[in-house]
Design an enzyme around this catalytic site. Structure first.
Site, PDB file in Angstrom:
ATOM      1  CB  CYS A  63      -7.519  -3.015   2.988  1.00 23.92           C
ATOM      2  SG  CYS A  63      -6.066  -2.200   2.333  1.00 23.92           S
ATOM      3  CG  HIS A 122      -3.502  -6.421   2.373  1.00 19.52           C
ATOM      4  ND1 HIS A 122      -3.110  -6.540   1.057  1.00 19.52           N
ATOM      5  CD2 HIS A 122      -3.849  -5.108   2.542  1.00 19.52           C
ATOM      6  CE1 HIS A 122      -3.209  -5.359   0.465  1.00 19.52           C
ATOM      7  NE2 HIS A 122      -3.654  -4.479   1.332  1.00 19.52           N
TER       8      HIS A 122
HETATM    9  O1  3JN Z   1      -2.000  -0.056  -0.555  1.00 19.18           O
HETATM   10  C1  3JN Z   1      -2.822  -0.797  -0.031  1.00 19.18           C
HETATM   11  O2  3JN Z   1      -2.664  -2.018   0.098  1.00 19.18           O
HETATM   12  C2  3JN Z   1      -4.054  -0.199   0.497  1.00 19.18           C
HETATM   13  C3  3JN Z   1      -4.352   1.079  -0.175  1.00 19.18           C
HETATM   14  C4  3JN Z   1      -5.171   1.934   0.324  1.00 19.18           C
HETATM   15  C5  3JN Z   1      -5.449   3.218  -0.280  1.00 19.18           C
HETATM   16  C6  3JN Z   1      -4.892   3.563  -1.499  1.00 19.18           C
HETATM   17  C7  3JN Z   1      -5.150   4.804  -2.046  1.00 19.18           C
HETATM   18  C8  3JN Z   1      -5.958   5.699  -1.391  1.00 19.18           C
HETATM   19  C9  3JN Z   1      -6.274   4.107   0.383  1.00 19.18           C
HETATM   20  C10 3JN Z   1      -6.895   3.672   1.669  1.00 19.18           C
HETATM   21  O3  3JN Z   1      -7.903   2.966   1.620  1.00 19.18           O
HETATM   22  O4  3JN Z   1      -6.384   3.973   2.752  1.00 19.18           O
HETATM   23  C11 3JN Z   1      -6.532   5.371  -0.172  1.00 19.18           C
HETATM   24  C12 3JN Z   1      -7.389   6.354   0.503  1.00 19.18           C
HETATM   25  O5  3JN Z   1      -7.432   6.350   1.699  1.00 19.18           O
HETATM   26  O6  3JN Z   1      -8.050   7.192  -0.129  1.00 19.18           O
END
Ligand code: 3JN
Length: 333
Positions: A128, A243
């Site tokens: 994100c 965000h």
């Molecule tokens: O913590 C955030 O604000 C974004 C989180 C992203 C995230 C959380 C758990 C697993 C991801 C990601 O989209 O990068 C993943 C993942 O990559 O699987």
């Protein structure tokens, strides 16, 4: 034409946003299936006025599905994406499982829509924080060629998930009522605090950065330009949705703040909120629920020859996840 869709991980915060975004946009949905863990099977979800039973995610669940939007943990994506592809579906996966796989396009439609056409059944949705930053940086990169980015993120707890949203609510309440506030999801108190560690409790990268910080570097290079350098500091803040990012870029050719503003005003998916007189700038409370990326505080970085500073805000569940995934699906039809 109508498309048979599956939303995989339908009960999560991103899964529900995928449902909302599909409902709101003119996506030609024929059949829709909502898939989730055994625990959620049998619960119901409505879509465009009709109630659908949530079905268990099994190896047989992809029969007849043409596009599957995945928002499940990485290990589950690794297991089920090839099964969905073998059943004939194209998978748009929101996890990190395939993002850096050279065979898998990693797509932000405003930046590299063409890459989606080269897929072999799986297309990855970026992190994100990367997505919203690149939507804002693409018009500037096209004009001045970005060499280096320094970014600090201010990330909402919904990026961690529903239990983190509950924790922010509960611990804020505990602090305000002078009760004991014991963190469970985060390693430290998230209420009235900032945590410079995302994801929490994961091993540090060998260079001392976090996984999220290195995702921003690596994914930017795959999506926008292979030689860009991104130094990120990712911070969790007590915000529910949205965000924010303080972004500094250095370009090869000079892009003035006036020119950057003009480019951003005409770019897809972007709204500029930057009126100094009226003291307006993007804020997460205003951006939650929108599919756009908001840019403000556009100004020169006077410490280098060709530098710009800006402030970028977007709904992490929407453009940061669900909306981008649905836009990728739109590229496929
Ligand atoms: O913590 C955030 O604000 C974004 C989180 C992203 C995230 C959380 C758990 C697993 C991801 C990601 O989209 O990068 C993943 C993942 O990559 O699987």
């Amino acid at each position: 034409m109508s498309v048979s869709i599956a939303v995989v991980g339908a009960t999560g915060a991103v899964g529900q946003a995928m449902r909302d975004v599909l409902e709101e946009r003119d996506f030609p949905v024929g059949r829709i299936r909502f898939l989730a863990s055994e625990r959620s099977a049998g619960m119901e979800m409505s879509f465009r006025g009709e109630v659908h039973a949530i079905e268990e995610l099994t190896e047989e669940a992809f029969e007849g599905v043409q596009i599957a939007l995945f928002s499940i943990p990485k290990a589950m994506s690794r297991k089920f994406a090839p099964i969905a592809v073998a059943a004939g579906a194209v998978v748009v996966d929101n996890s990190n499982a395939f993002r850096m796989d050279p065979e898998v396009p990693l797509v932000v439609p405003e930046v590299n829509a063409d890459a989606a056409q080269g897929h072999n059944g799986i297309i990855a949705n970026p992190n994100c924080s990367t997505t919203q930053m690149l939507v804002a940086l693409k018009p500037i990169h096209d004009e001045g060629v970005i060499r280096r980015v320094v970014v600090t993120t201010f990330q909402a707890v919904s990026g961690t998930g529903r239990d983190a949203m509950d924790e922010l609510r509960d611990l804020s309440d505990a602090v305000l009522s002078s009760r004991e506030a014991r963190p469970l999801v985060y390693p430290h108190l998230i209420a009235f605090n900032c945590l410079p560690e995302i994801p929490n409790k994961a091993p540090w990268e060998p260079n001392g950065y976090t996984e999220e910080e290195m995702k921003m570097h690596n994914e930017t290079r795959k999506i926008m330009a292979a030689d860009i350098q991104v130094a990120a500091t990712c911070v969790r803040v007590p915000v529910f949705i949205g965000h924010s990012e303080a972004v500094t870029v250095e370009t090869q050719r000079k892009v003035t703040p006036e020119r950057a503003r003009e480019l951003l005003l005409n770019a897809p998916g972007i709204k500029v909120i930057d009126d100094r007189e009226a003291r307006t700038y993007p804020m997460p409370v205003d951006c939650a629920g929108s599919n756009d990326t908001f840019v403000g505080r556009i100004r020169e970085d006077y410490t280098v020859a060709n530098g710009l500073n800006m402030w970028v805000v977007s709904d992490n569940l929407r453009k940061g996840a669900a909306t981008n995934a649905v836009q990728i699906a739109e590229l496929l039809i």
